[in-house]
Scaffold this active site. Structure first.
Site, PDB file in Angstrom:
ATOM      1  N   HIS A 349      -4.727  -4.155  -2.893  1.00 34.70           N
ATOM      2  CA  HIS A 349      -4.081  -2.831  -2.960  1.00 34.70           C
ATOM      3  C   HIS A 349      -3.034  -2.823  -4.059  1.00 34.70           C
ATOM      4  O   HIS A 349      -2.630  -3.880  -4.549  1.00 34.70           O
ATOM      5  CB  HIS A 349      -3.547  -2.406  -1.607  1.00 34.70           C
ATOM      6  CG  HIS A 349      -2.253  -3.016  -1.146  1.00 34.70           C
ATOM      7  ND1 HIS A 349      -1.030  -2.446  -1.406  1.00 34.70           N
ATOM      8  CD2 HIS A 349      -2.003  -4.116  -0.409  1.00 34.70           C
ATOM      9  CE1 HIS A 349      -0.081  -3.182  -0.827  1.00 34.70           C
ATOM     10  NE2 HIS A 349      -0.643  -4.207  -0.211  1.00 34.70           N
ATOM     11  N   ASP A 359       4.274  -8.076  -2.575  1.00 31.27           N
ATOM     12  CA  ASP A 359       3.360  -7.248  -1.790  1.00 31.27           C
ATOM     13  C   ASP A 359       3.208  -5.888  -2.434  1.00 31.27           C
ATOM     14  O   ASP A 359       4.070  -5.032  -2.228  1.00 31.27           O
ATOM     15  CB  ASP A 359       3.909  -7.118  -0.362  1.00 31.27           C
ATOM     16  CG  ASP A 359       3.019  -6.304   0.548  1.00 31.27           C
ATOM     17  OD1 ASP A 359       1.899  -5.955   0.149  1.00 31.27           O
ATOM     18  OD2 ASP A 359       3.468  -5.992   1.668  1.00 31.27           O
ATOM     19  N   GLU A 396      -2.482   1.274   1.054  1.00 30.23           N
ATOM     20  CA  GLU A 396      -2.669   0.219   2.046  1.00 30.23           C
ATOM     21  C   GLU A 396      -1.486   0.186   2.992  1.00 30.23           C
ATOM     22  O   GLU A 396      -1.608  -0.052   4.189  1.00 30.23           O
ATOM     23  CB  GLU A 396      -2.829  -1.131   1.332  1.00 30.23           C
ATOM     24  CG  GLU A 396      -3.205  -2.299   2.239  1.00 30.23           C
ATOM     25  CD  GLU A 396      -2.019  -3.101   2.780  1.00 30.23           C
ATOM     26  OE1 GLU A 396      -2.262  -4.058   3.504  1.00 30.23           O
ATOM     27  OE2 GLU A 396      -0.857  -2.745   2.483  1.00 30.23           O
TER      28      GLU A 396
END
Lengths: 731, 731
Positions: A349, A359, A396
């Site tokens: 993602h 992340d 996501e």
């Protein structure tokens, strides 16, 4: 800015790209005739990924916060699409119209014992310019409810179903109160779900220093762990009931799609919630009175915790901007040479709650380097046998939305065409490989990780991974005194949820892999998850980004390039055997505890014999198939149509494990052997229906689920045997 | 000061003293003809112990600090002797001349990074007048070395052998440095021993808030746990090598006794050590740098711990007043009516590091109430069959000195005469019974605790105890999938060391019991272990002191009064079976870990079959004996001489488990099945020689110890069978 090559970066560049083993026997899935071309392609690929380019990628990807659906998010998606196109992929943006919320106004204040506003913003450090951005949203929850709530605080530990149950046994009610739970153990949305089920007015989630703060290491800016002022954003969707756009459960959020009205949604909260830092949470917790917490509820703040209720009272106000918004999945494609209608998909993602250095951009930076390397392999004449798809998923963070909508949109194609999926997400927080996946892909991962050097530690990544796993097994695995000589078996972690493999594994029955390189990481979903953090702590020389890119690329090239799909089923049997034993122990534990369920049912006297018998047959067929597949390269390669039939048969085993009815109470999850735990969200429950029956002491469910598991295992066994016949006939 | 009876105290007084079961079948060990007299004696006994008198006892006992050998200590000993005499015992003071140290001058200061003195005194609270006493010694260690040490600090977690080993693997040396270890897990003297073995210059031991401070509950004066300013005194003798006066190992410290010169002593430290509070330790630990600690070394102070070395430097100076001093064991005796030369001994130490409200005076207060009750039973015409001895041990805190010297002094008598020993020490910190002991006494404890009501919770103490143990078993006991229906077995905890049962169990082979009523307790060996603490937190209504007195008294009366000694051996077999399985799992774990020992030896492939076979025979004989003993009351009682022979045979089984050579490297410990762990000090190692061999990977030791265990088990089995023949013949 360029830096001179450091020692480790140099090592990384100099180490031989692939081990000599490949020359002795072709890699898994390859015939001798194809191995040389694959080796040339891999050599061209491996010459490309560099720490420096991964670093530049990361810097570009983390220039600004890019929440799903925002202009910054679209820019990242366009950038990925453009890069994929530059590297030789046919690339496009695939977009969906999905429900997303942004915070409009959030506030939290203490009303009792003193009136005091609590901060919902993060604080940075002067050494880290990004940490002062005001572009990042303040504290809020994706798919969080709007509203105002006020009341006395009750501390509920991690807010799991078991925690709330224990709280009930202590005689403490949360109805009408504000639940304070620490992050961890289960997916955050399930904490809100459990609180809501019990009538709580609102929920505050905080990061306890015992979980990712100072008790786990030095805190930012001196170390990688969470400082007192950092907070964890995130989705509060009820993830274990189904991911994706909550308004289109099971179908795609295309422009004209039917949408469940917001008022009817049951998969996202109805009560407001907010995340806070432990600096702020400490002010609350220190003043909560009532009984002392059970021992394992104590966190890392320097005082004894109490459950309440009160005397602390809080008021939270949440105004959201909820709208159907456009999201963008960049999709790149390289047409397969022999099986163009068979797909190997690689995904990562690209949306982030803030900068998303870890992340997901550590993944994206590696993903882009893998794509660049594959471009070089194409340039050197390598062609994948199957179509290779590189996908950048959007949204996501809200609930695996981009991947889920794409998977639902293309469900028909994927059912027939998908061979495997490889996922990357937070790819690098440190040096230690951790890998999860469908057991049939274990041997492939072992082989590839086994020939990939860790340039810092000078051993193959696979060896270091196996060593760590072996240590954990030695320290913690149960001991059967009747089998004292039991040997370690390296297994992939079963996939639960929390990243984009979910739709592929659980909804579509596509064998999948997911891996990360791990280290201390305490700034998850904080504004501090930024380039400074990665450069200071996570991967200062970007070496492990390079390793992640190589591992990802080699996996993709093997899966897409192999003559015979590189899957093995004895590892599947091994995993299922270990996992059924875990479940059997859980069933014994429940009986020993002897506590009735919340509905008053006694623990089950579960009879596992039929499942064990079905597993025995599955294993026997798996042994036959692996032997047949292992023998294939030694024979005359079968003609192309026969090879395709064999491949489809080998891939099709996984699909046999789907059941159209889905799991109890969550029909979207169709895999009868693997799902995220109904009450965990992240963590996997192997045999989810059986586990649920044992956990809920539901004899009827046990019978029904046991029947389904036996039936699906039988169907998989039949497919294994069909594949055996084909593989043997193809000799 | 008297208080009106509270509700719970009232309940305690009103509940029926003994359950009706006694009327149906005589209690364990009694013939029908003797049961009524015993029941009358017990009724007279049970009418006596009251919470109020226990409270008055505790107030007297805790008026001032009374370290062994001091005038205050002697006064307490005299008081106990006087009370025993008042209650109808023949009472005397038995004294020994033993080595004891008092602190002359102690100091600790930080030299780097800042120069700063650190406090070695405790701080109190205005609500608690005793907490401001200056009569208590400052921080020091019993049997601690004199000297000065300075150097960089290294943090070593609990300072166990495993911790030092891990530190070595991290490449960190303690030679010439100051070791900082937290209290807990193992006996403190062994921490100093491990540090000394590795060349450390000095040792600082501190109480971490994770172990008995705020992470375990509210801290004094708001709760029972350790506040930042409290410190734990205590002995640093190398307890697992042998207790008692270090100058007279194995013989008694009588006036003319031979004494090992101080310079030759090996069982006490040669490097100086001091205890500190976590308030002070935090100043040090916060500044220690170097690598971050392994995850499980992190304590509860609110920052990430590091191992060092340095940059913190400390200097400690310790001057001691070492001398041979007199100690006093008050001994009370009631002559047995039928077997006056058979002894049942009840003991409780009376010396304390400070006030000792819990440790040991909660025990002493209960012990005195038990003695008073037994006096009342005597007054009502009850006479014990065997001689009953109530002993108050001195200098327990220095190393179980009073009991050990007495046991060594009377070793010859005890070998022939002692039937059983019951120990009390820190008898009350809360409501939950915890019991350890020789397995042959389990059924007696179950029976008596089963008819003793918990006056607060309204259920038998035994039922509550079993319930807690059952829960722990359900949550944590290993599961064998081949025996999923395995049932819970209530076992006594095996006795390790740390209290006065040690000489009886480990040196003399006398079956022993030890019990406590437990709750949160964080002021161990602090000046805050005072009357205020007990009244505020431990046992505010002194109800559990009353219960402890009743349990102790009933045990003593049963053991001394029973026609047939109330021992059972199937529980012994059960305990040994569970404990051998634990050891087998440990052996498998060691093999799985595969790490060589410090001497470089590979883990053993230990063959347990001969031990398991010997256990099988032991169990079979135990079943025969228990059946024979159980059948005795249904027959014509045997004539007195036969009865005595049976009793001696039943008691003698335990003695068969002694081996004159003692355990490897510690000859004082002669029991081949139970000893304190060589590296734990407190915690028991069942099969200590086998365990040591498995832990050290010593194949030679394994062979030798296995041979001894099999031989001693065989001897015990032979005695069981001899007892069977006698018991059967006595019909």
């Amino acid at each position: 800015m360029l830096r001179p090559l450091t020692l480790t970066a140099l090592l990384c560049a100099l180490l031989p790209p692939a081990a000599a083993a490949a020359e002795e026997r072709p890699p898994i899935g390859f015939f001798a005739r194809s191995a040389p071309e694959q080796a040339r392609g891999e050599a061209a690929f491996l010459a490309v990924p560099t720490p420096d380019q991964a670093k530049r990628n990361l810097r570009s990807l983390t220039e600004e916060p890019h929440v799903a659906g925002s202009a910054a998010d679209r820019a990242v998606a366009e950038m990925i699409r453009g890069r994929l196109a530059d590297y030789g992929f046919e690339a496009e943006l695939s977009s969906y119209q999905v429900l997303l919320n942004y915070p409009k106004r959030v506030s939290l204040s203490m009303l009792q014992p003193v009136e005091e506003p609590l901060s919902l913003f993060e604080t940075g450090d002067v050494r880290d310019k990004d940490s002062f951005s005001r572009d990042a949203f303040p504290a809020f929850h994706g798919y969080g409810a709007e509203g105002t709530a006020a009341g006395q605080v009750v501390y509920v530990n991690y807010g799991t179903d078991d925690d709330f149950r224990k709280l009930g046994e202590m005689g403490i009610e949360v109805r009408g109160r504000i639940v304070l739970a620490r992050y961890g153990q289960v997916f955050r949305g399930l904490k809100v779900r459990e609180a809501q089920k019990r009538g709580a007015a609102g929920v505050i989630l905080y990061s306890d220093p015992a979980d990712d703060g100072y008790m786990k290491g030095d805190v930012y800016p001196d170390g990688p762990m969470r400082p007192p002022g950092a907070l964890q954003r995130g989705s509060v969707q009820f993830l274990s009931e189904g991911p994706g756009d909550p308004q289109t459960p099971g179908w795609a959020s295309t422009p004209g799609a039917r949408r469940v009205p917001r008022a009817d949604l049951t998969g996202i909260p109805r009560i407001p919630s907010l995340p806070i830092s432990y600096g702020e949470a400490g002010k609350i917790l220190r003043a909560v009175a009532g009984p002392r917490v059970p021992d394992d509820w104590q966190g890392g703040l320097p005082f004894a915790y109490h459950v309440g209720p009160g005397p602390v009272e809080l008021r939270l106000e949440v105004e959201m901007d909820y709208a159907v918004r456009e999201i963008w999945n960049p999709i790149g494609r390289i047409e397969g040479s022999a099986e163009p209608d068979r797909w190997v998909i690689v995904g990562n993602h690209h949306d982030a709650w803030t900068y998303g250095a870890v992340d997901p951009s550590s993944g994206t930076a590696s993903f882009l380097e893998a794509a660049r390397g594959i471009g070089a392999a194409l340039g050197a004449g390598w062609r994948p046998r199957r179509t290779l798809i590189f996908a950048g998923w959007d949204a996501e963070e809200y609930g695996l939305v981009g991947s889920t909508e794409w998977g639902e949109d293309l469900a028909g194609d994927l059912a027939g065409k998908a061979v495997a999926y490889v996922n990357l997400d937070s790819a690098v927080t440190g040096p230690d490989l951790s890998a999860g996946g469908t057991p049939s892909l274990r041997d492939l991962l072992i082989e590839i990780a086994g020939r990939l050097p860790d340039p810092v530690r000078g051993k193959p990544v696979g060896e270091l991974w196996a060593g760590k796993r072996r240590e954990r097994w030695a320290d913690a695995a149960p001991i059967d005194l009747d089998e004292p000589a039991a040997e370690f078996r390296l297994l992939l972690d079963p996939l639960g949820s929390g990243s984009d493999y979910t739709v592929f594994v659980d909804h579509l029955g596509i064998a999948s892999l997911n891996f990360t390189f791990e280290g201390g990481y305490g700034v998850y979903h904080s504004v501090l998850d930024d380039f400074f953090w990665m450069e200071s702590f996570g991967d200062p020389e970007f070496v492990y980004h390079g390793v992640a890119a190589r591992l990802l690329g080699l996996l993709a090239m093997s899966l897409a390039g192999a003559d015979v799909v590189p899957m093995r089923y004895v590892p599947y049997a091994e995993a299922l055997e270990e996992q059924i034993d875990d479940l059997r122990r859980f069933a014994v534990r429940e009986r020993r505890r002897g506590k009735p369920s919340e509905a008053g049912a006694r623990p089950l006297e579960a009879d596992f014999a039929p499942v064990l018998a079905a597993l025995g047959e599955f294993r026997a067929a798996a042994e036959r198939l692996d032997a047949a597949l292992g023998a294939l390269p030694d024979r005359e390669p079968p003609p192309e149509p026969a090879l395709r039939t064999i491949n489809d048969a080998v891939v099709g085993v996984e699909r046999a494990l789907l059941d159209e009815e889905g799991l109890p109470g969550r029909p979207w999850f169709r895999h009868v052997l693997y799902a995220p735990g109904l009450t965990t969200g992240y963590a996997s429950w192997p045999y989810p229906g059986l586990r649920q029956a044992v956990k809920e002491h539901d004899a009827g469910m046990w019978e029904a689920e046991r029947r389904r598991v036996v039936e699906r295992l039988g169907a998989a066994t039949a497919r294994l045997d069909a594949a055996v016949r084909l593989a043997a006939g193809g000799a």
